[in-house]
Enzyme design. Structure first.
Site, PDB file in Angstrom:
ATOM      1  N   CYS A 223     -46.955  56.812  -2.659  1.00  0.00           N
ATOM      2  CA  CYS A 223     -48.071  57.362  -1.672  1.00  0.00           C
ATOM      3  C   CYS A 223     -48.359  58.699  -1.971  1.00  0.00           C
ATOM      4  O   CYS A 223     -47.316  59.125  -0.577  1.00  0.00           O
ATOM      5  CB  CYS A 223     -48.843  56.063  -0.301  1.00  0.00           C
ATOM      6  SG  CYS A 223     -50.254  57.458   0.074  1.00  0.00           S
TER       7      CYS A 223
ATOM      8  N   CYS B 179     -49.713  59.948   2.059  1.00  0.00           N
ATOM      9  CA  CYS B 179     -48.474  59.692   3.001  1.00  0.00           C
ATOM     10  C   CYS B 179     -48.284  58.342   3.175  1.00  0.00           C
ATOM     11  O   CYS B 179     -47.027  58.391   2.971  1.00  0.00           O
ATOM     12  CB  CYS B 179     -50.160  60.148   4.185  1.00  0.00           C
ATOM     13  SG  CYS B 179     -50.096  58.895   5.609  1.00  0.00           S
ATOM     14  N   SER B 180     -48.479  57.082   3.163  1.00  0.00           N
ATOM     15  CA  SER B 180     -47.945  56.116   3.189  1.00  0.00           C
ATOM     16  C   SER B 180     -48.826  54.912   3.232  1.00  0.00           C
ATOM     17  O   SER B 180     -48.110  53.735   3.421  1.00  0.00           O
ATOM     18  CB  SER B 180     -47.079  55.702   4.555  1.00  0.00           C
ATOM     19  OG  SER B 180     -48.633  56.316   5.508  1.00  0.00           O
ATOM     20  N   CYS B 181     -50.003  54.806   2.520  1.00  0.00           N
ATOM     21  CA  CYS B 181     -50.844  53.721   1.847  1.00  0.00           C
ATOM     22  C   CYS B 181     -49.993  52.733   1.197  1.00  0.00           C
ATOM     23  O   CYS B 181     -49.285  52.851   0.366  1.00  0.00           O
ATOM     24  CB  CYS B 181     -51.835  54.223   0.963  1.00  0.00           C
ATOM     25  SG  CYS B 181     -53.210  54.636   2.422  1.00  0.00           S
TER      26      CYS B 181
END
Lengths: 91, 214
Positions: B115, B118-120
Site C-alpha cells: 500500500c 499508507c497501510s491498506c
C-alpha cells in the site's frame, strides 16, 4: 511525501516486528468507533495524516500519525476544542 | 519521556496513565479516549469490542482460504472473484473492508502486495499488518525495485517470471494465493493451511516446505 510508490530510496527494509501496544490498539479502535458514529472515515483519516508537516510525518510512528490526524480532524469538526486534550493530560 | 509524572488532578482509579518507556502518544491516546467517552462521542464498550476484534484476527483465517483453494478449484475461482464471499462460505469474518480479491501466483506470474499511500491490508483475514508493510522503504521499493525487495525477503524468481505489484487502496485489498509447495500432495487441508504463512499471502515469501516424509 506520503505517496511513497517508487520514491527513490535504497534504504533496507527493517523487518523487525512488534506486538501492538495497548495504546496503539486503542488508537485503532477509536478511529473505528468514530467511523461507526459517522464522525470520521478512512479518507479523512488519510487527509489528516497527509497534511502532517513532512518532517513530523517521517519521524512519527504509524499510530502517532493516526493520533495527529484524529486530533486535527476532530478539531476541524468542533468535536474537540483547541487545547482541550492538552488540558486533560495536564500540559 | 516522562513529563507526565505529575498528579493529574482527579482521583478515580484507572490504569496508570503512562508506563515505562512509552512514547508521549500513549497517555495522549488514553486521554483522548476518556475525553471522547465523557463527551458521549464514542462508547467505551465499542472501543473495547473493536480492540477485542483486532487482537482476535490472525493469518490463520487467510491460510484456511488458501488451503481450500489449493484442494478445490471451484472454490479457488470464487476466491479470485470475491474473497469476502469465499470467507463467508467458510464461516470466516471478512471484516469491514469493501472489496477483497484473491490473486494467484503461478509458475509464470508472481504477485506481491503493497500500500504505497499508507497501510491498506485485509486485516480481517491476516491480522494487523506487520511493521515493515507500513514502513516507508517497503512502500517505496516494492514499486521501484520489487525483485530486490523479494530477494531481501528470500524469494528468488527466475528472470522470465513476471512480477505484478498490486497497490492496495481503501476500496480494494488483495490476498495472494501462493503456489502450492511441491511434495504436499498427500496432505490434508488442515496440514496444508499450516504451510501458508502470512508473508506468503502478501506475496513476499513462499509457503513453508512440507516436512520430509518418513
Amino acid at each position: 511525501m506520503h505517496d511513497r510508490g517508487g520514491w527513490p530510496t535504497e534504504a533496507r527494509i527493517d523487518r523487525s516486528e512488534h506486538e501492538l501496544a495497548d495504546w496503539e490498539l486503542m488508537m485503532d479502535a477509536i478511529v473505528g468507533a468514530l467511523g461507526g458514529r459517522g464522525l470520521m472515515n478512512v479518507d479523512e483519516l488519510r487527509r489528516g495524516i497527509e497534511s502532517m508537516p513532512a518532517n513530523a510525518y517521517e519521524q512519527a510512528s504509524y499510530y502517532e500519525r493516526w493520533l495527529y490526524s484524529v486530533e486535527s480532524i476532530l478539531a476541524e469538526k468542533g468535536v474537540l476544542a483547541a487545547g482541550e486534550l492538552d488540558k486533560r493530560i495536564g500540559r | 519521556m516522562s513529563e507526565h509524572d505529575h498528579d493529574h488532578g482527579h482521583d478515580h482509579p484507572h490504569a496508570p496513565i503512562t508506563n515505562g518507556d512509552e512514547p508521549a502518544a500513549a497517555p495522549r491516546v488514553r486521554a483522548l479516549e476518556e475525553l471522547l467517552v465523557e463527551k458521549g462521542v464514542i462508547a467505551r464498550e465499542d472501543v473495547r469490542a473493536r480492540i477485542d476484534w483486532l487482537v482476535s484476527r490472525s493469518p490463520g483465517d487467510g491460510a484456511r482460504l488458501v488451503a481450500r483453494a489449493w484442494v478445490d478449484p471451484a472454490f479457488k475461482a470464487r476466491l479470485l472473484e470475491d474473497a469476502r464471499a469465499a470467507a463467508l462460505e467458510l464461516g470466516l469474518d471478512p471484516g469491514p473492508s469493501p472489496v477483497v480479491v484473491g490473486v494467484e501466483n503461478t509458475a509464470d506470474v508472481h504477485h506481491m502486495v503493497v500500500c504505497t499511500l499508507c497501510s491498506c491490508y485485509p486485516r480481517a483475514l491476516l491480522g494487523p499488518p506487520p511493521d515493515w508493510y507500513k514502513s516507508l522503504p517497503y512502500r517505496s521499493r516494492a514499486v521501484s525495485d520489487p525483485r530486490g525487495v523479494l530477494s531481501e525477503f528470500g524469494v528468488e524468481l527466475d528472470d522470465d517470471v513476471e512480477v505484478r505489484v498490486l497497490d492496495s487502496t481503501a476500496d480494494i485489498r488483495y490476498l495472494v494465493i501462493p503456489r502450492r509447495p511441491d511434495g504436499s500432495d498427500g496432505m490434508t487441508e488442515e496440514e496444508l493451511a499450516s504451510l501458508v504463512t502470512r508473508d506468503s499471502m502478501i506475496g513476499v515469501a513462499e509457503p513453508a516446505a512440507p516436512a520430509p516424509v518418513g
